[in-house]
Design a protein around this motif. Structure first.
Motif, PDB file in Angstrom:
ATOM      1  N   VAL A  18      38.956   2.936  24.936  1.00 61.35           N
ATOM      2  CA  VAL A  18      39.906   2.931  26.049  1.00 61.35           C
ATOM      3  C   VAL A  18      39.413   1.937  27.087  1.00 61.35           C
ATOM      4  O   VAL A  18      38.291   2.048  27.592  1.00 61.35           O
ATOM      5  CB  VAL A  18      40.060   4.329  26.674  1.00 61.35           C
ATOM      6  CG1 VAL A  18      40.999   4.265  27.878  1.00 61.35           C
ATOM      7  CG2 VAL A  18      40.591   5.321  25.644  1.00 61.35           C
ATOM      8  N   LEU A  19      40.261   0.957  27.381  1.00 65.02           N
ATOM      9  CA  LEU A  19      39.935  -0.070  28.370  1.00 65.02           C
ATOM     10  C   LEU A  19      40.574   0.305  29.700  1.00 65.02           C
ATOM     11  O   LEU A  19      41.757   0.652  29.757  1.00 65.02           O
ATOM     12  CB  LEU A  19      40.468  -1.430  27.903  1.00 65.02           C
ATOM     13  CG  LEU A  19      40.307  -2.599  28.884  1.00 65.02           C
ATOM     14  CD1 LEU A  19      38.836  -2.936  29.090  1.00 65.02           C
ATOM     15  CD2 LEU A  19      41.074  -3.824  28.380  1.00 65.02           C
ATOM     16  N   HIS A  20      39.785   0.227  30.782  1.00 67.66           N
ATOM     17  CA  HIS A  20      40.286   0.484  32.132  1.00 67.66           C
ATOM     18  C   HIS A  20      40.216  -0.814  32.929  1.00 67.66           C
ATOM     19  O   HIS A  20      39.128  -1.282  33.272  1.00 67.66           O
ATOM     20  CB  HIS A  20      39.459   1.570  32.825  1.00 67.66           C
ATOM     21  CG  HIS A  20      39.662   2.937  32.262  1.00 67.66           C
ATOM     22  ND1 HIS A  20      40.584   3.829  32.766  1.00 67.66           N
ATOM     23  CD2 HIS A  20      39.064   3.566  31.218  1.00 67.66           C
ATOM     24  CE1 HIS A  20      40.544   4.952  32.070  1.00 67.66           C
ATOM     25  NE2 HIS A  20      39.634   4.820  31.123  1.00 67.66           N
ATOM     26  N   LEU A  21      41.382  -1.392  33.209  1.00 66.21           N
ATOM     27  CA  LEU A  21      41.469  -2.577  34.057  1.00 66.21           C
ATOM     28  C   LEU A  21      41.700  -2.131  35.499  1.00 66.21           C
ATOM     29  O   LEU A  21      42.465  -1.196  35.747  1.00 66.21           O
ATOM     30  CB  LEU A  21      42.626  -3.468  33.617  1.00 66.21           C
ATOM     31  CG  LEU A  21      42.506  -4.131  32.242  1.00 66.21           C
ATOM     32  CD1 LEU A  21      43.879  -4.534  31.729  1.00 66.21           C
ATOM     33  CD2 LEU A  21      41.599  -5.348  32.326  1.00 66.21           C
ATOM     34  N   PRO A  22      41.064  -2.780  36.475  1.00 69.65           N
ATOM     35  CA  PRO A  22      41.258  -2.359  37.869  1.00 69.65           C
ATOM     36  C   PRO A  22      42.664  -2.669  38.366  1.00 69.65           C
ATOM     37  O   PRO A  22      43.266  -3.675  37.998  1.00 69.65           O
ATOM     38  CB  PRO A  22      40.208  -3.181  38.630  1.00 69.65           C
ATOM     39  CG  PRO A  22      39.968  -4.385  37.773  1.00 69.65           C
ATOM     40  CD  PRO A  22      40.138  -3.922  36.359  1.00 69.65           C
TER      41      PRO A  22
END
Length: 342
Positions: free
Chosen positions: A65-69
């Protein structure tokens, strides 16, 4: 840091999906781990991202799971498939990701982020790829839309198109309805492409696409259930409008019935004409021209009721006034009212 090696691009992707150079810190959540891994993006697109990480991911990592700001401390959360990782001579590893599921909220944020970051073309039509490829399907009525939604509810959708698509290409499916039907936009992936033929269209190259969807299954089911309920409620409400039309002029019944059920066959031996039809035919023409368009109909009717539209020194006769108020009520029930009228 080494210059990142570009991911292989298909001809279709080169034409339709822009990759934007972007160097920002991001968080990566790996399966079975509670603490996020810090990484940096190298590029970002509608379909995925290229990351730089210090340590190699476990070799059995298939997804993460990628979390981009995002603004206000919020994030863009994307369930992603790990396509490959490779070491860099200067240290660290390059990881290629494909987005496979985003919530509608995260998808909206991703699109807005890409739009903000996309370089403006130096000249119109300079061949710069767009952020994504869009497939638009137009439906003619509520029943056709309902059938498509029921198919999507099963997790897939098949459609025949005139252009070829790449298998695994991520696209936006836009289902556009005529009249007052809603427009539905979903993130989709091309699962298969097959050449097909349709009798009478031998001159054209046709392709049948099978699409899957890149939103959480529960989210899609909830959304489609809501749309189907709205379609059912609309049909039910429209079927009840006949009670508002009792005693209304024949021209109104024929116009309003276009939004509900097919009009009943009139009695050929009886013609019922309203007071407005009999005495104010020009007024009927004005109302009929604006019928069905709230922003057009309200000014016309308000001018007739309260402005100079009447043109009679003593105002409308009682019969005409009552029919005008009836038309106002029916129009608001069928088509709604502007904010000023609510």
């Amino acid at each position: 840091m080494d210059q990142p090696k570009s991911r292989p691009k298909s001809a279709s992707e080169r034409r339709t999906q822009a990759r934007i150079d972007l160097r920002i810190p991001v968080e990566v959540m790996l399966p079975g781990r509670e603490q996020p891994l810090v990484a940096h993006t190298l590029d970002l697109s509608w379909g995925g991202a290229l990351l730089h990480v210090i340590d190699a991911l476990p070799t059995d990592t298939e997804s993460l799971v990628l979390h981009l700001p995002w603004r206000g401390g919020k994030t863009i959360r994307a369930l992603s498939q790990v396509l490959r990782q490779q070491p860099l001579a200067s240290g660290g590893f390059q990881v290629a990701l494909r987005f496979i599921s985003l919530s509608p909220r995260s998808q909206n944020r991703l699109e807005r982020l890409l739009l903000m970051l996309q370089p403006q073309p130096s000249q119109p039509g300079d061949g710069q790829p767009t952020l994504f490829r869009e497939l638009e399907v137009t439906v003619g009525d509520a029943e056709e839309l309902r059938q498509i939604l029921l198919e999507i509810l099963n997790g897939y959708y098949q459609v025949t198109v005139f252009e070829g698509y790449q298998v695994n290409q991520s696209i936006r499916l836009s289902i556009t309805g005529v009249s007052d039907l809603p427009t539905i936009r979903l993130r989709a992936r091309v699962l298969s492409v097959e050449k097909s033929s349709v009798k009478g269209h031998d001159w054209a190259e046709l392709y049948t696409l099978s699409l899957g969807f890149e939103h959480p299954g529960k989210t899609i089911r909830t959304f489609i259930d809501l749309v189907l309920k709205q379609l059912s409620d609309t049909a039910s409400e429209l079927s009840n409008y006949s009670s508002y039309l009792e005693g209304a002029p024949g021209w109104l019944k024929s116009v309003a019935s276009a939004t509900e059920m097919p009009p009943a066959t009139p009695n050929p031996t009886v013609e019922i004409r309203s007071y407005l039809e009999s005495e104010f035919s020009e007024t009927i023409k004005l109302l009929a021209a604006a019928w069905g368009h709230v922003t057009d109909f309200e000014p016309v009717l308000n001018n007739l009721l309260f402005g100079e539209g009447c043109g009679l020194p003593d105002g409308w006769p009682t019969e005409a006034w009552e029919e005008l108020k009836l038309l106002q009520h029916v129009h608001e029930q069928v088509y709604g009212a502007t904010a000023q009228q609510r």
